[in-house]
Design a protein around this motif. Structure first.
Motif, PDB file in Angstrom:
ATOM      1  N   LYS A 139      -3.242   7.014  -4.339  1.00  0.00           N
ATOM      2  CA  LYS A 139      -2.225   6.167  -3.700  1.00  0.00           C
ATOM      3  C   LYS A 139      -1.297   7.005  -2.830  1.00  0.00           C
ATOM      4  O   LYS A 139      -1.011   6.643  -1.682  1.00  0.00           O
ATOM      5  CB  LYS A 139      -1.435   5.409  -4.764  1.00  0.00           C
ATOM      6  N   GLN A 140      -0.843   8.146  -3.340  1.00  0.00           N
ATOM      7  CA  GLN A 140       0.048   9.023  -2.580  1.00  0.00           C
ATOM      8  C   GLN A 140      -0.610   9.532  -1.309  1.00  0.00           C
ATOM      9  O   GLN A 140       0.053   9.751  -0.291  1.00  0.00           O
ATOM     10  CB  GLN A 140       0.453  10.229  -3.428  1.00  0.00           C
ATOM     11  N   ARG A 141      -1.912   9.754  -1.356  1.00  0.00           N
ATOM     12  CA  ARG A 141      -2.638  10.364  -0.237  1.00  0.00           C
ATOM     13  C   ARG A 141      -3.334   9.345   0.660  1.00  0.00           C
ATOM     14  O   ARG A 141      -4.064   9.718   1.582  1.00  0.00           O
ATOM     15  CB  ARG A 141      -3.645  11.371  -0.797  1.00  0.00           C
ATOM     16  N   GLY A 142      -3.135   8.059   0.397  1.00  0.00           N
ATOM     17  CA  GLY A 142      -3.715   7.022   1.240  1.00  0.00           C
ATOM     18  C   GLY A 142      -5.222   6.891   1.096  1.00  0.00           C
ATOM     19  O   GLY A 142      -5.902   6.526   2.052  1.00  0.00           O
ATOM     20  N   ILE A 143      -5.734   7.196  -0.075  1.00  0.00           N
ATOM     21  CA  ILE A 143      -7.176   7.101  -0.325  1.00  0.00           C
ATOM     22  C   ILE A 143      -7.439   5.781  -1.040  1.00  0.00           C
ATOM     23  O   ILE A 143      -7.029   5.577  -2.177  1.00  0.00           O
ATOM     24  CB  ILE A 143      -7.673   8.293  -1.162  1.00  0.00           C
ATOM     25  N   SER A 144      -8.110   4.868  -0.341  1.00  0.00           N
ATOM     26  CA  SER A 144      -8.369   3.536  -0.883  1.00  0.00           C
ATOM     27  C   SER A 144      -9.556   3.567  -1.847  1.00  0.00           C
ATOM     28  O   SER A 144     -10.376   4.493  -1.801  1.00  0.00           O
ATOM     29  CB  SER A 144      -8.669   2.556   0.247  1.00  0.00           C
ATOM     30  N   PRO A 145      -9.682   2.556  -2.692  1.00  0.00           N
ATOM     31  CA  PRO A 145     -10.857   2.472  -3.567  1.00  0.00           C
ATOM     32  C   PRO A 145     -12.175   2.460  -2.774  1.00  0.00           C
ATOM     33  O   PRO A 145     -13.163   3.050  -3.202  1.00  0.00           O
ATOM     34  CB  PRO A 145     -10.652   1.156  -4.314  1.00  0.00           C
ATOM     35  N   LEU A 146     -12.170   1.830  -1.605  1.00  0.00           N
ATOM     36  CA  LEU A 146     -13.383   1.812  -0.777  1.00  0.00           C
ATOM     37  C   LEU A 146     -13.729   3.208  -0.272  1.00  0.00           C
ATOM     38  O   LEU A 146     -14.900   3.608  -0.263  1.00  0.00           O
ATOM     39  CB  LEU A 146     -13.203   0.845   0.389  1.00  0.00           C
ATOM     40  N   MET A 147     -12.714   3.974   0.110  1.00  0.00           N
ATOM     41  CA  MET A 147     -12.942   5.353   0.550  1.00  0.00           C
ATOM     42  C   MET A 147     -13.491   6.197  -0.598  1.00  0.00           C
ATOM     43  O   MET A 147     -14.397   7.010  -0.411  1.00  0.00           O
ATOM     44  CB  MET A 147     -11.648   5.961   1.086  1.00  0.00           C
ATOM     45  N   MET A 148     -12.937   5.993  -1.795  1.00  0.00           N
ATOM     46  CA  MET A 148     -13.407   6.732  -2.964  1.00  0.00           C
ATOM     47  C   MET A 148     -14.853   6.364  -3.284  1.00  0.00           C
ATOM     48  O   MET A 148     -15.668   7.231  -3.591  1.00  0.00           O
ATOM     49  CB  MET A 148     -12.496   6.445  -4.164  1.00  0.00           C
ATOM     50  N   GLN A 149     -15.187   5.080  -3.174  1.00  0.00           N
ATOM     51  CA  GLN A 149     -16.556   4.649  -3.449  1.00  0.00           C
ATOM     52  C   GLN A 149     -17.528   5.268  -2.452  1.00  0.00           C
ATOM     53  O   GLN A 149     -18.634   5.670  -2.816  1.00  0.00           O
ATOM     54  CB  GLN A 149     -16.664   3.124  -3.423  1.00  0.00           C
TER      55      GLN A 149
END
Length: 87
Positions: free
Chosen positions: A11-21
């Motif tokens: 969340k702090q780094r702007g990494i969305s769940p879609l990006m992580m997936q």
């Protein structure tokens, strides 16, 4: 399963769940000396992701009517809706 630490940092780094997936799907595993595994993109991984995303963007309107059927946690079929959504 994600840790609170991972969720907070993402969340702090702007990494969305879609990006992580995308990272987990396309990235390569690099085993660390301490027993951990780092997942990151190689040049080949990232080119494959870009190619697949470009292909998907060309079919973006088809996604609206796409469906999948799951039974007891297992995906059993997929297709495109051509009428009403039945419940």
């Amino acid at each position: 399963m994600n840790t609170k630490h991972l969720n907070d940092r993402a969340k702090q780094r702007g990494i969305s769940p879609l990006m992580m997936q995308a990272l987990l799907t396309y990235g390569s595993e690099i085993y660390q000396k301490d027993g951990a595994t780092r997942i990151c993109y190689s040049e080949k991984d990232f080119k494959k992701l870009k190619k697949d995303l470009k292909n998907l963007c060309g079919k973006i309107d088809k996604l609206k009517n796409m469906f999948a059927v799951e039974v007891d946690g297992t995906l059993v079929t997929t297709g495109y809706r051509n009428g009403h959504l039945y419940k």
